[in-house]
Motif scaffolding. Structure first.
Motif, short mmCIF file in Angstrom:
data_model
loop_
_atom_site.label_atom_id
_atom_site.label_comp_id
_atom_site.label_asym_id
_atom_site.label_seq_id
_atom_site.Cartn_x
_atom_site.Cartn_y
_atom_site.Cartn_z
N ARG A 178 48.50 55.87 -27.66
CA ARG A 178 47.79 57.15 -27.79
C ARG A 178 46.30 56.94 -28.00
O ARG A 178 45.48 57.80 -27.67
N ALA A 179 45.96 55.76 -28.54
CA ALA A 179 44.53 55.45 -28.74
C ALA A 179 43.94 54.77 -27.52
O ALA A 179 42.79 54.29 -27.58
N ASN A 180 44.71 54.76 -26.43
CA ASN A 180 44.26 54.14 -25.18
C ASN A 180 43.88 52.67 -25.36
O ASN A 180 42.93 52.17 -24.74
N MET A 181 44.57 51.96 -26.25
CA MET A 181 44.33 50.53 -26.46
C MET A 181 45.27 49.74 -25.55
O MET A 181 46.43 50.10 -25.35
N GLU A 182 44.75 48.68 -24.96
CA GLU A 182 45.56 47.83 -24.09
C GLU A 182 46.48 46.97 -24.94
O GLU A 182 46.02 46.31 -25.89
N ILE A 183 47.75 47.00 -24.62
CA ILE A 183 48.75 46.28 -25.41
C ILE A 183 49.08 44.97 -24.70
O ILE A 183 49.40 44.97 -23.51
N ALA A 184 49.00 43.88 -25.44
CA ALA A 184 49.32 42.58 -24.85
C ALA A 184 50.79 42.50 -24.50
O ALA A 184 51.64 43.16 -25.11
N ALA A 185 51.11 41.65 -23.51
CA ALA A 185 52.48 41.52 -23.03
C ALA A 185 53.40 40.98 -24.12
O ALA A 185 54.59 41.31 -24.17
N SER A 186 52.86 40.14 -25.01
CA SER A 186 53.70 39.55 -26.06
C SER A 186 54.22 40.62 -27.01
O SER A 186 55.35 40.54 -27.50
N PHE A 187 53.42 41.68 -27.25
CA PHE A 187 53.87 42.77 -28.12
C PHE A 187 55.00 43.56 -27.45
O PHE A 187 55.96 43.97 -28.09
N LEU A 188 54.87 43.77 -26.14
CA LEU A 188 55.91 44.49 -25.42
C LEU A 188 57.19 43.66 -25.33
O LEU A 188 58.30 44.21 -25.42
N ALA A 189 57.04 42.34 -25.17
CA ALA A 189 58.22 41.47 -25.12
C ALA A 189 58.96 41.49 -26.46
O ALA A 189 60.19 41.49 -26.50
N MET A 190 58.21 41.53 -27.56
CA MET A 190 58.86 41.60 -28.87
C MET A 190 59.58 42.94 -29.04
O MET A 190 60.66 43.01 -29.63
N ALA A 191 58.99 44.03 -28.51
CA ALA A 191 59.64 45.34 -28.60
C ALA A 191 60.97 45.31 -27.86
O ALA A 191 62.00 45.82 -28.35
N ALA A 192 60.98 44.69 -26.66
CA ALA A 192 62.22 44.59 -25.89
C ALA A 192 63.25 43.74 -26.64
O ALA A 192 64.46 44.04 -26.63
N ARG A 193 62.79 42.72 -27.30
CA ARG A 193 63.69 41.84 -28.05
C ARG A 193 64.34 42.60 -29.20
O ARG A 193 65.54 42.48 -29.45
N LEU A 194 63.55 43.41 -29.92
CA LEU A 194 64.09 44.18 -31.03
C LEU A 194 65.09 45.24 -30.54
O LEU A 194 66.13 45.48 -31.18
N VAL A 195 64.79 45.85 -29.39
CA VAL A 195 65.72 46.84 -28.83
C VAL A 195 67.04 46.18 -28.47
O VAL A 195 68.12 46.74 -28.71
N TYR A 196 66.97 44.99 -27.88
CA TYR A 196 68.19 44.29 -27.50
C TYR A 196 69.03 43.96 -28.73
O TYR A 196 70.26 44.10 -28.72
N ILE A 197 68.37 43.48 -29.80
CA ILE A 197 69.10 43.15 -31.03
C ILE A 197 69.76 44.40 -31.61
O ILE A 197 70.92 44.38 -32.06
#
Length: 245
Positions: free
Chosen positions: A51-70
């Motif tokens: 929402r703050a238009n900040m670019e999110i690094a791929a590592s943060f998105l990969a961790m989000a996917a990992r938490l969703v999978y768990i």
């Protein structure tokens, strides 16, 4: 092609750093992570950055996917064991990352204080005997030690057998023997007195001659080769002198 600009997320070096912040903020148990709460907070933070238009690094998105999978695996009984294993792996990574952060902080503090060496460590001495020796030296040392042990023991009975078993020859009898031979021969070679007899006889003869020389009855020539009566004893008195003794 120019690389896209990357921005450091607010005070966080990476996804693990963000997870540690959320665990500390919500007082979660790092040894037994509550995935539901952690995932909700993590996705909420990612949403705020979008929402703050900040670019999110791929590592943060990969961790989000990992938490969703768990989280998904924990909801399915079939994958419950796998979910627990994934949680333990994540917990181990977070603990290791936390320790590394503490080490970095200590190193930075020491660098600022001007300390560039680590604290002294206790070194255990190696008690293993690592020297090598020639076999002959070892054998000699063993024999020497064994010999010292034997010297402390009393002598065996056999050591006294040669002394106790020898007959005792009276010195008086050898005095008569010497005088009798001199009566028969005026001059007798010294060595002939010791040509016969065992050791006891020879020792008694030697003591008898010393006694006769001391009392002035016999003499030995200057070259120690001849024995004869001392001057002052007439030949006719020799026989009487012998038996009077």
């Amino acid at each position: 092609m120019e690389e896209p600009l990357q921005f450091k997320l607010e005070g966080f070096e990476g996804p693990l750093d963000l997870l540690l912040h959320l665990i500390a903020k919500h007082k979660l148990d790092i040894q037994n992570i509550e995935i539901t709460i952690l995932l909700t907070q993590y996705l909420d933070y990612i949403g705020q950055m979008k929402r703050a238009n900040m670019e999110i690094a791929a590592s943060f998105l990969a961790m989000a996917a990992r938490l969703v999978y768990i989280k998904t695996a924990s909801l399915l009984p079939k994958y419950e064991e796998e979910s627990e294993q994934l949680k333990r792996e994540l917990s181990g990574q977070l603990i290791e990352y936390q320790l590394l952060k503490e080490v970095v902080q200590k190193m930075q503090q020491r660098y600022q204080d001007g300390i560039y060496v680590r604290l002294p460590m206790e070194i255990k001495a190696d008690q293993t005997y690592s020297l090598t020796h020639d076999s002959t030296l070892l054998a000699a040392a063993y024999l020497a030690a064994a010999g010292r042990g034997k010297r402390r023991l009393p002598p065996p009975r056999a050591a006294f057998s040669g002394i106790v078993s020898r007959r005792i020859v009276p010195v008086e009898s050898r005095i008569l023997y010497v005088l009798d031979r001199l009566y028969r021969e005026d001059f007798i070679p010294y060595e002939t007195f010791f040509e016969s007899g065992d050791r006891s006889e020879r020792v008694a003869t030697f003591l008898a001659m010393l006694e006769l020389i001391k009392t002035g009855r016999i003499c030995v020539s200057d070259d120690n080769k001849t024995v004869y009566f001392a001057p002052g004893q007439p030949p006719q008195e020799k026989e009487a002198q012998i038996y009077d003794d």
